[in-house]
Design a protein around this motif. Structure first.
Motif, PDB file in Angstrom:
ATOM      1  N   LEU A 281      10.771 -24.763  47.332  1.00 56.79           N
ATOM      2  CA  LEU A 281      10.356 -24.082  48.735  1.00 56.79           C
ATOM      3  C   LEU A 281      10.533 -24.736  49.908  1.00 56.79           C
ATOM      4  N   LYS A 282      10.871 -24.344  50.902  1.00 57.55           N
ATOM      5  CA  LYS A 282      10.946 -25.278  52.099  1.00 57.55           C
ATOM      6  C   LYS A 282      10.027 -24.641  53.183  1.00 57.55           C
ATOM      7  N   TYR A 283       9.999 -25.671  54.223  1.00 58.25           N
ATOM      8  CA  TYR A 283       8.796 -25.284  55.164  1.00 58.25           C
ATOM      9  C   TYR A 283       8.886 -23.921  56.041  1.00 58.25           C
ATOM     10  N   GLN A 284      10.156 -23.630  56.414  1.00 54.78           N
ATOM     11  CA  GLN A 284      10.554 -22.134  56.786  1.00 54.78           C
ATOM     12  C   GLN A 284       9.932 -20.970  56.171  1.00 54.78           C
ATOM     13  N   SER A 285      10.133 -21.083  54.731  1.00 56.02           N
ATOM     14  CA  SER A 285       9.622 -20.393  53.738  1.00 56.02           C
ATOM     15  C   SER A 285       8.046 -19.859  53.999  1.00 56.02           C
ATOM     16  N   VAL A 286       7.419 -20.808  53.850  1.00 55.82           N
ATOM     17  CA  VAL A 286       6.017 -20.974  54.153  1.00 55.82           C
ATOM     18  C   VAL A 286       5.484 -20.472  55.487  1.00 55.82           C
ATOM     19  N   LEU A 287       6.176 -20.547  56.553  1.00 56.99           N
ATOM     20  CA  LEU A 287       6.103 -20.151  58.067  1.00 56.99           C
ATOM     21  C   LEU A 287       6.252 -18.527  57.848  1.00 56.99           C
ATOM     22  N   ASP A 288       7.309 -18.289  57.070  1.00 57.98           N
ATOM     23  CA  ASP A 288       7.398 -16.835  56.971  1.00 57.98           C
ATOM     24  C   ASP A 288       6.631 -16.066  56.290  1.00 57.98           C
ATOM     25  N   LEU A 289       6.276 -16.543  55.334  1.00 57.58           N
ATOM     26  CA  LEU A 289       5.087 -15.994  54.321  1.00 57.58           C
ATOM     27  C   LEU A 289       3.983 -15.847  55.248  1.00 57.58           C
TER      28      LEU A 289
END
Length: 370
Positions: A281-289
């Protein structure tokens, strides 16, 4: 101007160079970036410095000045330009406007530029600009104040005064609503680690299977030179986090029901979408979550607010700042004190209620006397 990511053969992480309007490499910045890398600065720090220096060169281009022409006045104008960028920093507009960047952002950019100029002063034929003044005495007296008593120290005169802000924290009930809005065990575990462990996004995404000790409910924050998903641990310091058995149970449940088999890596947090299933998992995926959770719950929060909430709860439950510092991974205990040891209006009200309860017997005696 453009910041260009470059891959270096013997390095597992990318570096960055600055290109001018003719797409030629800005050599002074290239040398400075190499110096930062050689002295162990984190890749994310190097990336940030590159973008900060891009702003500095954009400013010099607008003002038609070169490095050799820099004077203190130009640097002072640069600070003003960062707050309100225009084609000409000397334009005066009497109408008050909201600054584009807050004081903390301006100071961060300024620190990068000053570090760059100091580097040039040590390595190039570059005349240093005096950006500090001699100051005697401090309002805060440190532990070794008696040794340095009367001695002067340098103070950056361009640094902006930062407005004191209380960190924003969530209520316990809000955290429960956010957790209940998670659709997967992975998402719930990720949110719980940032809330209950006080972990940063980079620390969560850096976790590997070997970093989790399920038998004694411990998580080991382990800095590594490179992570496939671009995650990095700030300060590159190891630390151990104790967590609840409930959180560890959630971790085990996630591994059993959602985690992939025969993966070529051991990153804990993976992509669950079919196309990219199993990829770290990458940073952007966490921000999208987090954006999705904000939309589902109506509760506005950020990843760092979960960390703030954890730290605030520890302080309110009587934890010493030194323990909170070690748990959060702050470099200095003063950072912990300045950030979290604050009293809100509600804190004051709660403490006053405790005071009133403690003197109830005095009130009873007073009533009897009357």
């Amino acid at each position: 101007m453009k910041v260009q990511k470059v891959l270096v053969e013997d390095k597992p992480y990318p570096l960055y160079i600055l290109l001018d309007k003719n797409f030629e490499v800005v050599e002074p910045v290239k040398k400075f970036i190499k110096y930062l890398d050689n002295t162990g600065k984190a890749p994310n720090t190097i990336k940030t410095y590159s973008y900060h220096l891009k702003l500095f060169y954009q400013f010099m281009s607008q003002q038609r000045i070169e490095l050799d022409d820099l004077q203190f006045e130009e640097l002072a104008n640069f600070v003003g330009w960062l707050r309100n960028p225009t084609g000409d920093v000397k334009v005066i507009d009497l109408k008050p406007k909201k600054a584009k960047r807050e004081e903390t952002s301006v100071n961060s950019i300024l620190n990068a530029v000053i570090s760059f100029l100091e580097y040039l002063n040590r390595t190039e034929d570059f005349k240093a600009i005096e950006m500090s003044k001699e100051v005697r005495g401090r309002s805060f007296k440190g532990f070794l104040h008696h040794i340095n008593k009367g001695k002067s120290y340098k103070k950056n005169v361009l640094k902006l005064r930062v407005k004191k802000k209380l960190v924003k924290a969530l209520e316990h009930e809000q955290v429960i609503v956010i957790l209940n809005a998670c659709h997967t065990k992975r998402d719930k575990l990720l949110i719980m680690l940032m809330y209950e462990g006080g972990l940063r996004i980079g620390e969560v995404l850096s976790l590997r299977i070997e970093d989790i000790s399920t038998w004694d409910n411990k998580i080991y924050i382990t800095p590594r030179d490179h992570n496939e998903n671009g995650a990095y641990i700030k300060l590159k310091k190891e630390r151990t986090i104790d967590v609840s058995k409930e959180l560890m149970g959630l971790y085990t449940d996630y591994l059993v029901h959602e985690y992939g088999e025969d993966l070529e890596h051991d990153y804990i947090f993976i992509n669950l979408k079919n196309t990219y299933f199993g990829h770290p998992l990458k940073y952007q995926s966490v921000l999208d979550l987090i954006r999705r959770l904000v939309k589902r719950t109506g509760i506005t929060f950020t990843a760092h607010m979960l960390r703030h909430t954890h730290a605030t709860e520890l302080i309110r439950n009587g934890w010493d700042a030194a323990y909170v510092q070690k748990r959060l991974g702050h470099a200095h205990v003063q950072t912990t004190i300045d950030t979290y040891v604050h009293l809100s209006d509600q804190d004051m009200k709660n403490e006053y209620k405790k005071y009133l309860r403690g003197r109830e017997h005095i009130n009873e005696i007073t009533k009897r006397s009357n």
